[in-house]
Design an enzyme around this catalytic site. Structure first.
Site, mmCIF file in Angstrom:
data_model
loop_
_atom_site.group_PDB
_atom_site.id
_atom_site.type_symbol
_atom_site.label_atom_id
_atom_site.label_comp_id
_atom_site.label_asym_id
_atom_site.label_seq_id
_atom_site.Cartn_x
_atom_site.Cartn_y
_atom_site.Cartn_z
ATOM 1 N N GLU A 31 0.720 -1.248 -0.022
ATOM 2 C CA GLU A 31 0.056 -0.098 0.031
ATOM 3 C C GLU A 31 0.768 1.284 -0.030
ATOM 4 O O GLU A 31 0.726 2.239 -0.679
ATOM 5 C CB GLU A 31 -0.894 0.116 1.199
ATOM 6 C CG GLU A 31 -2.193 0.946 1.032
ATOM 7 C CD GLU A 31 -2.983 0.713 2.262
ATOM 8 O OE1 GLU A 31 -2.662 -0.070 3.500
ATOM 9 O OE2 GLU A 31 -4.079 1.641 2.642
HETATM 10 N N1 LIG Z 1 -13.950 14.802 5.631
HETATM 11 C C1 LIG Z 1 -14.123 13.905 4.460
HETATM 12 N N2 LIG Z 1 -13.644 12.855 4.848
HETATM 13 C C2 LIG Z 1 -13.668 11.691 4.104
HETATM 14 C C3 LIG Z 1 -13.975 12.032 2.635
HETATM 15 N N3 LIG Z 1 -13.696 10.814 2.111
HETATM 16 C C4 LIG Z 1 -13.463 9.940 3.056
HETATM 17 N N4 LIG Z 1 -13.386 10.489 4.198
HETATM 18 C C5 LIG Z 1 -12.882 9.835 5.749
HETATM 19 O O1 LIG Z 1 -11.270 9.961 5.557
HETATM 20 C C6 LIG Z 1 -11.067 8.824 6.131
HETATM 21 C C7 LIG Z 1 -9.937 8.071 4.998
HETATM 22 O O2 LIG Z 1 -10.975 7.518 3.935
HETATM 23 P P1 LIG Z 1 -10.168 6.789 2.951
HETATM 24 O O3 LIG Z 1 -8.979 7.371 2.661
HETATM 25 O O4 LIG Z 1 -11.072 6.501 1.933
HETATM 26 O O5 LIG Z 1 -10.034 5.398 3.779
HETATM 27 P P2 LIG Z 1 -10.225 4.233 3.362
HETATM 28 O O6 LIG Z 1 -9.359 3.828 2.361
HETATM 29 O O7 LIG Z 1 -11.279 3.666 3.319
HETATM 30 O O8 LIG Z 1 -9.289 3.283 4.725
HETATM 31 P P3 LIG Z 1 -7.930 2.561 4.623
HETATM 32 O O9 LIG Z 1 -8.376 0.854 4.476
HETATM 33 O O10 LIG Z 1 -7.380 2.628 6.135
HETATM 34 O O11 LIG Z 1 -7.042 3.181 3.689
HETATM 35 C C8 LIG Z 1 -12.059 7.906 6.522
HETATM 36 O O12 LIG Z 1 -12.397 8.200 7.782
HETATM 37 C C9 LIG Z 1 -13.376 8.348 5.681
HETATM 38 O O13 LIG Z 1 -14.675 8.411 6.315
HETATM 39 C C10 LIG Z 1 -14.392 13.277 2.327
HETATM 40 O O14 LIG Z 1 -14.801 13.486 1.234
HETATM 41 N N5 LIG Z 1 -14.350 14.126 3.179
HETATM 42 CA CA LIG Z 2 -7.116 3.811 1.710
#
Ligand SMILES: Nc1nc2c(ncn2[C@@H]2O[C@H](COP(=O)(O)OP(=O)(O)OP(=O)(O)O)[C@@H](O)[C@H]2O)c(=O)[nH]1
Ligand SMILES: [Ca+2]
Length: 499
Positions: A174
């Site tokens: 990752e």
């Molecule tokens: N404020 C905000 N938070 C977001 C948004 N999209 C995702 N998040 C939050 O940001 C965090 C990280 O999101 P992602 O990078 O998509 O995480 P992920 O890929 O589901 O998680 P990993 O498996 O740990 O990589 C999570 O808590 C999401 O709920 C957005 O558009 N705005």
């Molecule tokens: Ca992610």
């Protein structure tokens, strides 16, 4: 009359040989012009496609990439043409209903069918990579994680694309593929320019990857690549449980444990400096401890009253408690006894690093100003925050003070960034239209689109070479004729002189 006939007979255009030659020449010109028009008509570019599903802990996104068919091994040629966010939570949340995981992908996969030309469907690879949410589910319940993967596999195989597998990727992959993505998109890989370190903050894990200046002291954190003829020796680490959602649970659990020891109220009141004054929300204890990131504790009450009081510096103190910096078996560590060399060079920080810092308008200030602004934001009453941002989801809105403070603490106390190199971090979402994240690097690697060696390049393209040779031959020929003419003239003059 005789004279007129003589003129008619002498008109050279009436000679059949000349007429034949003229028609032949005109025909030749027409054929040449037609061939050159057809030959030089701009050819429609042929594209190839690839699909990667990022099955994250919080949600799944489907990315569609496109690249010119004839240039697939050149850096920077692959671009993201479409992204679709799967409705609902991440696939790991379907642990009790695995079939739902596969079904949840349907809408986005139908969209992918419409976006990619039908004649390319069968040769378009589809990859699914699952990250920290599925790593945690596997630790908790391996059978459930296998069922969820089987369900998404079954679902993806029903589409007309070339299914290439669904698996849980490792934290190192990752981190490393995130690094490849940002450097590929910035076209840093086949030039002698510096590279960009990669910082990814997800819901359940966070990754740091960069080329360090010192030796990498632990084998687990080292990864080597040979790309476009250059060797890269990367440092990478993925902290499971340190994504922003899991970190919130960790931090809240510590507050709950100390509130439980002190409080006699039911429900237990957990006072939290990382939430705005006036914020008051009822949570179940189960919702905080439903993760293998923490040991279960014996708490009598099933619910807690989560009350904010918005104090940034106390919030930072409470967050520091989730980083263990007391021991290090190497020359340097980040936290939790993990080796980390000093951060070096410029960094791109994406995913939640970007969502949060962009929302808080903290993407371009110095570290000192960032802290001041965050302090002010955290102390703003919850009522005012809700009024100011009526369109933002309340769950996201309530957590920005915690998340911003967590990001600052992770970068400063965890990874050891300082006020001197704070501005080497660029908070970014996209690079040239494609999202920063591990998916593009993953696809480039699996399709062998980044060659180990730089392809040999010719001096000039084939068309240019042919044109150059023709013109150069004509030029030499004209020079040769001029030389002959000059030679004849000068020999005549000389002969006349002799006579
Ligand atoms: N404020 C905000 N938070 C977001 C948004 N999209 C995702 N998040 C939050 O940001 C965090 C990280 O999101 P992602 O990078 O998509 O995480 P992920 O890929 O589901 O998680 P990993 O498996 O740990 O990589 C999570 O808590 C999401 O709920 C957005 O558009 N705005
Ligand atoms: Ca992610």
């Amino acid at each position: 009359m005789d004279e007129q006939e003589e003129v008619k007979v002498k008109n050279p255009w009436h000679r059949p040989v000349l007429i034949f030659l003229t028609v032949f020449i005109i025909l030749g010109i027409v054929i040449m012009v037609s061939i050159s028009v057809v030959q030089n008509k701009p050819l429609p570019k042929k594209y190839k496609y690839g699909i990667v599903l990022d099955a994250g802990s919080s949600h799944t996104s489907v990315f569609i990439y496109e690249w010119p068919a004839e240039k697939e091994n050149n850096t920077g040629m692959v671009r993201q043409i479409h992204t679709c966010n799967v409705k609902g939570k991440g696939i790991s949340s379907y642990n009790a209903n695995p079939d739902g995981a596969g079904k949840s992908l349907q809408e986005c996969m139908v969209e992918a069918k419409q976006k990619i030309p039908a004649y390319r469907h069968s040769e378009t690879p589809v990859y699914l990579g699952a990250t920290a949410g599925m790593r945690l589910l596997k630790m908790e319940d391996e059978t459930a994680s296998e069922k969820v993967l089987a369900s998404v596999e079954h679902s993806l195989k029903t589409y007309p694309f070339s299914y290439q597998g669904a698996r849980i990727i490792s934290g190192q992959e990752e981190g490393a593929f995130g690094w490849i993505t940002v450097n590929y998109l910035n076209q840093n890989l086949n030039k002698p320019t510096g590279t960009l370190g990669a910082l990814d903050l997800g819901g359940a894990s966070t990754q740091i990857t960069f080329i360090p200046q010192q030796e990498i002291e632990s084998g687990d954190n080292s990864i080597d690549f040979r790309l476009y003829g250059n060797d890269y020796h990367l440092y990478t680490h993925s902290f499971l449980c340190y994504g922003k959602d899991q970190a919130l649970k960790l931090s809240l659990s510590k507050k709950l444990v100390s509130a439980h020891a002190a409080s006699k109220t039911d429900p237990i009141e957990v006072r939290d400096p990382c939430f705005h004054p006036g914020y008051n929300f009822t949570r179940t204890v189960q919702s905080i401890f439903d993760t293998p990131c923490m040991k279960a504790v014996n708490i009598s009450s099933g619910i807690i009253s989560h009350v904010g009081f918005g104090d940034w510096s106390q919030c930072q103190q409470s967050i520091r408690k989730v980083f263990n910096t007391s021991r290090c078996a190497y020359s340097k560590c980040s936290f939790n006894e993990v080796f980390q060399p000093s951060v070096y060079g410029k960094f791109g920080a994406f995913s939640a690093f970007f969502f949060v810092m962009d929302f808080l308008n903290l993407t371009s200030d110095s570290l000192a100003i960032t802290k001041q602004k965050l302090e002010k934001y955290c102390s703003t009453p919850w009522k005012k925050i809700v009024e100011n941002y009526p369109l933002v989801k309340e769950k996201y809105l309530s957590e920005y003070c915690f998340s911003g403070t967590y990001i600052l603490t992770l970068l400063e106390d965890g990874y050891n960034f300082t006020s001197e190199n704070w501005q080497d971090i660029s908070f970014l979402k996209k690079i040239k239209g494609s999202d920063a994240g591990w998916t593009l690097g993953y696809m480039l690697n699996l399709t062998n689109m980044i060659p180990a060696e730089a392809p040999d390049t010719r001096l000039m393209p084939y068309g240019g070479y042919v044109t150059f040779m023709i013109f150069f031959t004509l030029f030499i020929f004209v020079l040769f004729l001029l030389a002959c003419l000059y030679f004849r003239q000068s020999t005549r003059k000389a002969q006349k002189g002799i006579i």
